[in-house]
Design a protein around this motif. Sequence first.
Motif, PDB file in Angstrom:
ATOM      1  N   ASP A 182       0.794  -1.216   0.000  1.00 29.04           N
ATOM      2  CA  ASP A 182       0.000   0.000   0.000  1.00 29.04           C
ATOM      3  C   ASP A 182       0.836   1.279   0.000  1.00 29.04           C
ATOM      4  O   ASP A 182       0.289   2.375   0.181  1.00 29.04           O
ATOM      5  CB  ASP A 182      -0.927   0.018   1.219  1.00 29.04           C
ATOM      6  N   ALA A 183       2.140   1.176  -0.231  1.00 28.97           N
ATOM      7  CA  ALA A 183       2.991   2.367  -0.143  1.00 28.97           C
ATOM      8  C   ALA A 183       2.588   3.411  -1.176  1.00 28.97           C
ATOM      9  O   ALA A 183       2.431   4.600  -0.851  1.00 28.97           O
ATOM     10  CB  ALA A 183       4.461   1.981  -0.318  1.00 28.97           C
ATOM     11  N   ARG A 184       2.426   2.987  -2.413  1.00 26.86           N
ATOM     12  CA  ARG A 184       2.066   3.951  -3.456  1.00 26.86           C
ATOM     13  C   ARG A 184       0.627   4.416  -3.281  1.00 26.86           C
ATOM     14  O   ARG A 184       0.298   5.582  -3.544  1.00 26.86           O
ATOM     15  CB  ARG A 184       2.276   3.326  -4.836  1.00 26.86           C
ATOM     16  N   LEU A 185      -0.232   3.517  -2.841  1.00 29.08           N
ATOM     17  CA  LEU A 185      -1.621   3.882  -2.580  1.00 29.08           C
ATOM     18  C   LEU A 185      -1.690   4.999  -1.543  1.00 29.08           C
ATOM     19  O   LEU A 185      -2.426   5.980  -1.707  1.00 29.08           O
ATOM     20  CB  LEU A 185      -2.389   2.634  -2.117  1.00 29.08           C
ATOM     21  N   LYS A 186      -0.915   4.864  -0.471  1.00 31.94           N
ATOM     22  CA  LYS A 186      -0.913   5.886   0.578  1.00 31.94           C
ATOM     23  C   LYS A 186      -0.299   7.191   0.086  1.00 31.94           C
ATOM     24  O   LYS A 186      -0.743   8.285   0.465  1.00 31.94           O
ATOM     25  CB  LYS A 186      -0.151   5.376   1.803  1.00 31.94           C
ATOM     26  N   ALA A 187       0.715   7.070  -0.770  1.00 28.69           N
ATOM     27  CA  ALA A 187       1.414   8.274  -1.234  1.00 28.69           C
ATOM     28  C   ALA A 187       0.607   9.030  -2.283  1.00 28.69           C
ATOM     29  O   ALA A 187       0.621  10.262  -2.314  1.00 28.69           O
ATOM     30  CB  ALA A 187       2.779   7.894  -1.806  1.00 28.69           C
ATOM     31  N   GLU A 188      -0.095   8.307  -3.158  1.00 26.91           N
ATOM     32  CA  GLU A 188      -0.755   8.930  -4.298  1.00 26.91           C
ATOM     33  C   GLU A 188      -2.278   8.933  -4.214  1.00 26.91           C
ATOM     34  O   GLU A 188      -2.939   9.705  -4.919  1.00 26.91           O
ATOM     35  CB  GLU A 188      -0.337   8.214  -5.584  1.00 26.91           C
ATOM     36  N   GLY A 189      -2.861   8.082  -3.374  1.00 28.30           N
ATOM     37  CA  GLY A 189      -4.313   8.012  -3.280  1.00 28.30           C
ATOM     38  C   GLY A 189      -4.904   9.275  -2.664  1.00 28.30           C
ATOM     39  O   GLY A 189      -4.299   9.903  -1.794  1.00 28.30           O
ATOM     40  N   LEU A 190      -6.089   9.633  -3.125  1.00 28.16           N
ATOM     41  CA  LEU A 190      -6.802  10.801  -2.605  1.00 28.16           C
ATOM     42  C   LEU A 190      -7.868  10.349  -1.627  1.00 28.16           C
ATOM     43  O   LEU A 190      -8.794   9.616  -1.994  1.00 28.16           O
ATOM     44  CB  LEU A 190      -7.445  11.579  -3.761  1.00 28.16           C
TER      45      LEU A 190
END
Length: 389
Positions: free
Chosen positions: A62-70
């Motif tokens: 979930d690293a990218r999800l947390k960094a890029e998710g709105l």
Amino acid sequence: MKTQVAIVGAGPAGLLLGHLLKAEGIDCVVVERQSGDYVLSRIRAGVLEQITVQLMERLGLDARLKAEGLIEGGFNLADGERLIRIDCEGLTGKTVVVYGQTEITRDLMDAAAPRGLNVIYDAGDVALHDIEGDAPYLTFTKDGAAQRIDARFIVGCDGFHGPSRQAIPASVGKSFERVYPFGWLGILADVAPCNDELIYANHERGFALASMRSPTRSRYYVDVPLTEKIEDWSDDRIWDELALRLGPDAAANMTRGPSIEKSIAPLRSFVFEPMRYGSLLLCGDAAHIVPPTGAKGLNLAASDVHYASAALTAFFKRNDADAIAGYSDKALARVWKSERFSWSLTKLMHRFPEDGPFERRMQVAELDYIANSRAAQQTIAENYVGLPV
């Protein structure tokens, strides 16, 4: 080749299930008829419920999800005169996350090889055999050679048109379907969204949706008759129609730009029962389709995977056959509730050809009730952020 679980389909459902099983030490193989590039090229939904986010967190992917998710605390219903904001976070304490299905798939694909998840792409002529017994197997062709995978269970995550559901005898399965008399014409563009939160609009010219994939990428939809052809819709025509249907406030904040992708997707509600037959389990679009109103498709697939991974883990670690037997009922209970929500929101926000003045007044009354009732808004919010699993 032998494995404990053979998974058909390497979309987000199949990959997510594969990762969850591998994390539990269960041997599995994923077989996909398309190439990896093709799978990633499919433009799909982008609103994630808690269950989908939690499964990615559980896997540590979930690293990218947390960094890029709105993170979205609510969304809006437009009735032609006003925006009715549904404060999901205030009403339920929960939020949703805007993060494209393509990005979820990419995260799962990128982690497959490092984590030892075997994914076979470009598998032709996939067929399921002996699913009614304890020794099912898959056959397919790869690079012109015939292949076979023997397994204890097969899980069909291969979509509406895949072979898994078709392998269940007609005497066993039952389908429930509602085909809608319109499709969603979508446009994806690298422009800033017109609003911080999604807008579902009911306008006299038809339905519209303003959504986003990132702060710089927007996804818009209008409903059109099924007879429409995408080549008849220029970018300018779509932007003009969106400006009318979404209303002056949204139109004033709308940034126009060239489309990255345009398509018309038909809408249907579909459920197949049971979601398990013998040693075959179905997940996601192989068992059910929801109209995109309410963003339930990917999230329903994730909840299926949650139940399926738990059942398979219980079987292999504790020899719990009852967990497998109970999979279909557990999954379907949540499926039907999500189907109800997507169907009711579709009915509320679209103008159906067969509807007359009475049906229109019912929409007006319902929207007015929602605008002035905390209880009604809470019901919508609970369903939008995702019911418990």
